[in-house]
Structures are given as C-alpha cells and as structure tokens.
Design a protein around this motif. Sequence first.
Motif, short mmCIF file in Angstrom:
data_model
loop_
_atom_site.label_atom_id
_atom_site.label_comp_id
_atom_site.label_asym_id
_atom_site.label_seq_id
_atom_site.Cartn_x
_atom_site.Cartn_y
_atom_site.Cartn_z
N VAL A 109 13.21 106.38 -50.33
CA VAL A 109 12.02 107.39 -50.14
C VAL A 109 10.63 106.66 -49.98
CG1 VAL A 109 11.08 109.51 -51.07
CG2 VAL A 109 13.50 109.16 -51.11
N THR A 110 10.09 106.81 -49.23
CA THR A 110 8.59 106.42 -48.91
C THR A 110 7.59 107.16 -49.74
OG1 THR A 110 9.11 105.25 -46.90
CG2 THR A 110 6.75 105.68 -47.53
N ALA A 127 -6.16 109.50 -41.45
CA ALA A 127 -5.64 108.48 -40.26
C ALA A 127 -4.61 107.61 -40.66
CB ALA A 127 -6.82 107.84 -39.54
N TRP A 128 -5.01 106.93 -42.03
CA TRP A 128 -3.70 105.94 -42.33
C TRP A 128 -2.58 107.00 -42.65
CZ3 TRP A 128 -2.22 105.95 -47.79
CH2 TRP A 128 -1.14 105.21 -47.86
N LEU A 129 -2.85 107.71 -43.45
CA LEU A 129 -1.63 108.69 -43.90
C LEU A 129 -0.78 109.05 -42.39
CD1 LEU A 129 0.36 110.14 -45.89
CD2 LEU A 129 -1.46 112.03 -45.41
N ASP A 130 -1.60 109.57 -41.54
CA ASP A 130 -1.03 109.94 -40.14
C ASP A 130 -0.17 108.81 -39.62
OD1 ASP A 130 -0.54 111.99 -38.32
OD2 ASP A 130 -2.36 111.58 -37.06
N LEU A 133 3.28 108.07 -41.57
CA LEU A 133 4.26 109.32 -41.29
C LEU A 133 4.75 109.00 -40.00
CD1 LEU A 133 2.18 112.24 -43.08
CD2 LEU A 133 3.98 110.67 -44.02
N ALA A 134 3.93 108.71 -39.11
CA ALA A 134 4.54 108.58 -37.71
C ALA A 134 5.59 107.65 -37.67
CB ALA A 134 3.28 108.39 -36.68
N ALA A 135 5.14 106.51 -38.36
CA ALA A 135 6.18 105.39 -38.35
C ALA A 135 7.50 105.49 -39.23
CB ALA A 135 5.27 104.06 -38.71
N ALA A 136 7.55 106.45 -39.98
CA ALA A 136 8.24 106.43 -41.31
C ALA A 136 9.76 107.05 -40.53
CB ALA A 136 7.88 107.33 -42.19
N SER A 137 10.73 106.40 -40.88
CA SER A 137 12.08 106.58 -40.41
C SER A 137 12.93 107.43 -41.59
CB SER A 137 12.79 105.38 -40.14
OG SER A 137 12.86 104.47 -41.20
N ALA A 170 -2.85 119.60 -42.25
CA ALA A 170 -2.40 119.52 -40.63
C ALA A 170 -1.80 118.31 -40.35
CB ALA A 170 -3.90 119.63 -39.82
N VAL A 171 -2.14 117.23 -41.00
CA VAL A 171 -1.49 115.92 -40.92
C VAL A 171 -0.11 116.12 -41.28
CG1 VAL A 171 -1.30 113.68 -41.71
CG2 VAL A 171 -3.67 114.44 -41.29
N VAL A 172 0.06 116.80 -42.41
CA VAL A 172 1.60 116.85 -42.99
C VAL A 172 2.60 117.68 -42.33
CG1 VAL A 172 2.96 117.95 -44.98
CG2 VAL A 172 1.09 116.48 -45.54
N ALA A 173 1.98 118.81 -41.60
CA ALA A 173 2.72 119.44 -40.72
C ALA A 173 3.26 118.93 -39.36
CB ALA A 173 1.85 120.99 -40.41
#
Length: 248
Positions: A109-110, A127-130, A133-137, A170-173
């Motif tokens: 879990v990240t 932006a870092w969080l976005d 999350l986009a790169a997380a598998s 919005a980022v989380v969603a």
Amino acid sequence: MILAHASDTHVGSDHDAALATALAALPAALGSVRPGPGLLLITGDLTDHGTPDEYRRLSALLEPLGVRCLVVAGNHDDPAVLRDELPQLLGATPGAGSPAAWTETVGGVTLAGLDSSSGTLGTEQLAWLDGLLAAASGPVLVTLHHPPFRTGLAQLDTEWPLTDAAALRAVVARHPVVAGVLCGHDHRHIATRLDGTVPMVSAPALSWRPRLDLRADVPLTPSPEPAALLVHVVDELGLRTHHLALGA
C-alpha cells in the motif's frame, strides 16, 4: 496491510499529562490487535508550537512504543523544523511542494503524506499527488492533517478549514487507486465518503477530544471521552476501520 492511526498529540500544550497517559496505554492496545499493526500514522499537530525541543520530546515519547511511526504536519507544526529534527518520520521518499510531503510503500500500500500546515495544500503539492496517483499500480492512502470535508463542528469548519479541499477532492476522485483519505485536526473520529465512494476518516486526538456539539454557535470544549486510536485494514476488499479505546 494493518495500520494504526492516531492524531493531534500537541506536545508542549496544556494537555501533556493526558497525552502521556494515552501514550502509556498505546503499546498494550497495539499488542491486543492480531496480527499487530506494522505502522502507526499520526496525522498532524504533533507539537503545539513547532519548536525543535517539542519535536525532540515527541521523538522521545514515540520511541518506547515499539512500532514504526510516520507523521504528517498540521497547523501547529513547522514543516521545515519537522524535516530537520525528525526526517525518519516523514517516509522513504520526499514529495514536492513542502519539506514535510512524502511517500512510502508499506505492505503493498502506498502512503502519500501531504502537508496542510498552512491550511492550504497548494498547486505544486496537488500536482505531485496527482502524478503519484496516476503512476500507482496498487492501493494508495492519502494522508493529511485537515479533513477535506465539513465535520459539522462549527468552529473547526469556519476558523481552521482546508482552503483547497475541493481541489484535493477533485484529484482523489480522478484516481480509483485511492483506498481512503486519512486525516486528523477535528480531534474526533469522523467518517464519511467522497461522493459516496472513497472513504475519508479522521482519527481522535491523543491529547484531548471535544464534545460532540453540532450547534452552529458553540465553540469547541473538551469532553471527558477517553483517548482512542483507529486500526485500518487495507486489502482486496478496500478500507475497513476499527475504533480501539486506550486503557480499556
């Protein structure tokens, strides 16, 4: 993954005696959980004034607990001093937008640690969080101090809110990898869901808990409620949260 979650230690405040009592009960509480949590997350307001001495005292209080700790910065913290004094509590990889932002993967879990100490996350940190999350598998837990939702505690919602909560939501969603958002700040255990989907959970404070008074014109006042922590389980079913009293 099994994760213990507490908040708002406020080392250096008038509640240090109550904090010491709560921390003394914490090893037995953690030891009662089977399998035991491999990590304790403390979601901000670690100190009352953000001084180097208070962070050193926090470190001395956490050392006997027998469990690894990770922390995020709250509005009573100084992110730069926290990074200087206790870098080992800020995760394996630094983030962006704050010296106290970090990420680490534990048990598949990240965890993404955000710094909301100013009451605002800011565009760089979001932006870092976005991107993270986009790169997380695998599943991600987003952690910060301020709850990105209205708590119903009027003074908290009006005087010390997260100003860009909508931007964080919005980022989380956008990213279904988010298993939950973990926070503190309100000193109570409050749970809700982002748009009916992603769990958002705040942990009760180890220092003091406010009375559950939801009237619009009533300030926060301490209650006699006992200290507690949360135990989160993250697996293929998602996030489940257990409430564990201290000293019971």
